[in-house]
Design an enzyme around this catalytic site. Structure first.
Site, PDB file in Angstrom:
ATOM      1  N   ASP A   7       0.145  23.998 -53.837  1.00 25.34           N
ATOM      2  CA  ASP A   7      -1.192  23.396 -53.944  1.00 25.34           C
ATOM      3  C   ASP A   7      -0.955  21.910 -54.190  1.00 25.34           C
ATOM      4  O   ASP A   7      -0.657  21.512 -55.317  1.00 25.34           O
ATOM      5  CB  ASP A   7      -1.947  24.030 -55.115  1.00 25.34           C
ATOM      6  CG  ASP A   7      -3.363  23.490 -55.216  1.00 25.34           C
ATOM      7  OD1 ASP A   7      -3.968  23.185 -54.168  1.00 25.34           O
ATOM      8  OD2 ASP A   7      -3.866  23.359 -56.342  1.00 25.34           O
ATOM      9  N   GLU A  68      -1.677  24.073 -48.782  1.00 23.22           N
ATOM     10  CA  GLU A  68      -3.125  23.967 -48.566  1.00 23.22           C
ATOM     11  C   GLU A  68      -3.408  22.901 -47.519  1.00 23.22           C
ATOM     12  O   GLU A  68      -2.869  21.802 -47.568  1.00 23.22           O
ATOM     13  CB  GLU A  68      -3.839  23.606 -49.876  1.00 23.22           C
ATOM     14  CG  GLU A  68      -5.345  23.692 -49.719  1.00 23.22           C
ATOM     15  CD  GLU A  68      -6.082  23.332 -51.000  1.00 23.22           C
ATOM     16  OE1 GLU A  68      -5.951  24.084 -51.967  1.00 23.22           O
ATOM     17  OE2 GLU A  68      -6.783  22.308 -51.001  1.00 23.22           O
ATOM     18  N   ASP A 141      -3.974  24.813 -60.765  1.00 24.74           N
ATOM     19  CA  ASP A 141      -3.140  24.465 -59.605  1.00 24.74           C
ATOM     20  C   ASP A 141      -2.032  25.494 -59.402  1.00 24.74           C
ATOM     21  O   ASP A 141      -1.644  25.790 -58.272  1.00 24.74           O
ATOM     22  CB  ASP A 141      -2.510  23.083 -59.797  1.00 24.74           C
ATOM     23  CG  ASP A 141      -3.508  22.061 -60.286  1.00 24.74           C
ATOM     24  OD1 ASP A 141      -3.959  21.248 -59.498  1.00 24.74           O
ATOM     25  OD2 ASP A 141      -3.849  22.120 -61.490  1.00 24.74           O
TER      26      ASP A 141
END
Lengths: 177, 177
Positions: A7, A68, A141
Site C-alpha cells: 500500500d 495499489e 496501511d
C-alpha cells in the site's frame, strides 16, 4: 502462491505477505510498515523506501507483488507522493523479475468485503477474519497491504488468463506483421 | 558546476548535461532521451528508465541532478507516469549521494526566457542560444532537460544559501530542544 502486497505512501508504506491459493484458507507470513521522515528530502525518502522494500523481498521471496493502482483524481495533495512510492515498489519487483499486479482500491475492497465502497474498519475486520488474526493489523496501511495480497491471490487466476490471451495475441500480431 | 537535467516522462524522459557557473557562458556536455515502449508493463518501463538514467550518471558524473517538479493539477492522464518517472530519476541520484533539486516548469521558463509562461519554441530557441548550438535540440523533452540544467546553475547560488539557512535553523532547534 506467496504475494507481497504494498500500500504505497511516502510517510507510511504498508507491506504484507500472504500465502495461499484461491478457495483455501490463507496464511499471513508477515506484515509491517516502511516509514520515512516527513522532513527528509524526497530523494532520500525514496531511497529509504527502496531499502525497505528490498528487505521485504529478500526476507520473504514473494512470487508476485501486488501494488495499489494510484489514480490522479484522488486527494491531490498526497497523490504525487503515493505515485512516487508505488514507482519504487514496482521498480524493486520488476528489477528482480517478479511480476507486478496493480489493483484499484475498489477492487481490493470488493475482493475482501464484497463491497467496493467498504470503509477502512470493514476491510480491517475482514483481513483479520480471513487470515485468522487476533486483532486487526495496525496501522490501516498494513491491513490494506494484506488486503491487496489477498485480492491478488483471489483475482490472479482470471488475471493470468487475460495476460496469456494478450501475450498470445501479440505473438500472433508479430507473426503476421 | 556540472548538472544533469531530467524532464521526466514514461515514454520520453529528456536528459541533458550542462556545465558552467552563473554569469559565464555555459557548455552543453550531452543531450538525449530515455525512451520506453508504451505497450510494455509499467514495472519494466521503470526499470528501463532506471537503466537509462544510471548510464547518464555513469558517463557524465554530474554534481547535481535537476528534475522537473511535477504537479497533480496538470494533465491528469499523464501526470502519474511523470511522477513515477521522476521518482526513478530522484532515486538514482540520491542513491549515489548526488543532491537533487526540483524546479517547477515556470521557474525553468522564467530562468531561460525571462517569462514563466513562455512556450516550447521560445524555450528551445533560448536553450540553443545560451548553449551556442546550431539548432534547437529535439525532441522538446531534450531541450527542456537542458533548460532545467541551466535553470539549476543560475538558481543554485540562491537555493544553496536557503538550504544552508534551513540546516542552520534545524541545528539551532536541535540544540535548544
Amino acid at each position: 502462491m506467496r504475494v507481497l502486497g504494498v500500500d504505497p505512501g511516502l510517510t507510511r508504506c504498508g507491506v504484507g505477505v500472504v500465502e495461499g491459493v484461491a478457495g483455501r484458507p490463507l496464511t499471513m507470513v508477515g506484515v509491517g510498515v516502511v516509514r520515512t521522515p516527513a522532513d527528509a528530502e524526497l530523494g532520500h525518502r525514496l531511497v529509504a523506501i527502496e531499502r525497505g522494500i528490498e528487505q521485504w523481498l529478500d526476507e520473504h521471496r514473494p512470487e508476485y507483488v501486488a501494488v495499489e493502482r494510484v489514480f490522479a483524481q484522488h486527494n491531490v495533495r498526497t497523490v504525487m507522493g503515493t505515485a512516487q512510492a508505488s514507482a519504487v515498489a514496482m521498480l524493486c519487483a520488476s528489477r528482480r523479475g517478479i511480476p507486478v499486479a496493480l489493483h484499484t482500491p475498489s477492487e481490493v475492497k470488493a475482493a475482501v468485503t464484497g463491497s467496493g465502497r467498504a470503509d477502512k474498519a470493514q476491510v480491517g475486520a475482514m483481513v483479520t477474519r480471513l487470515l485468522r488474526l487476533d486483532a486487526p493489523p495496525k496501522p490501516a496501511d498494513a491491513a490494506d497491504a494484506l488486503a491487496l495480497a489477498i485480492c491478488h491471490i483471489w483475482r490472479a487466476p482470471a488475471q493470468n488468463r487475460l495476460q496469456q490471451a494478450v501475450a498470445a495475441h501479440r505473438t500472433l500480431k508479430g507473426r503476421t506483421a
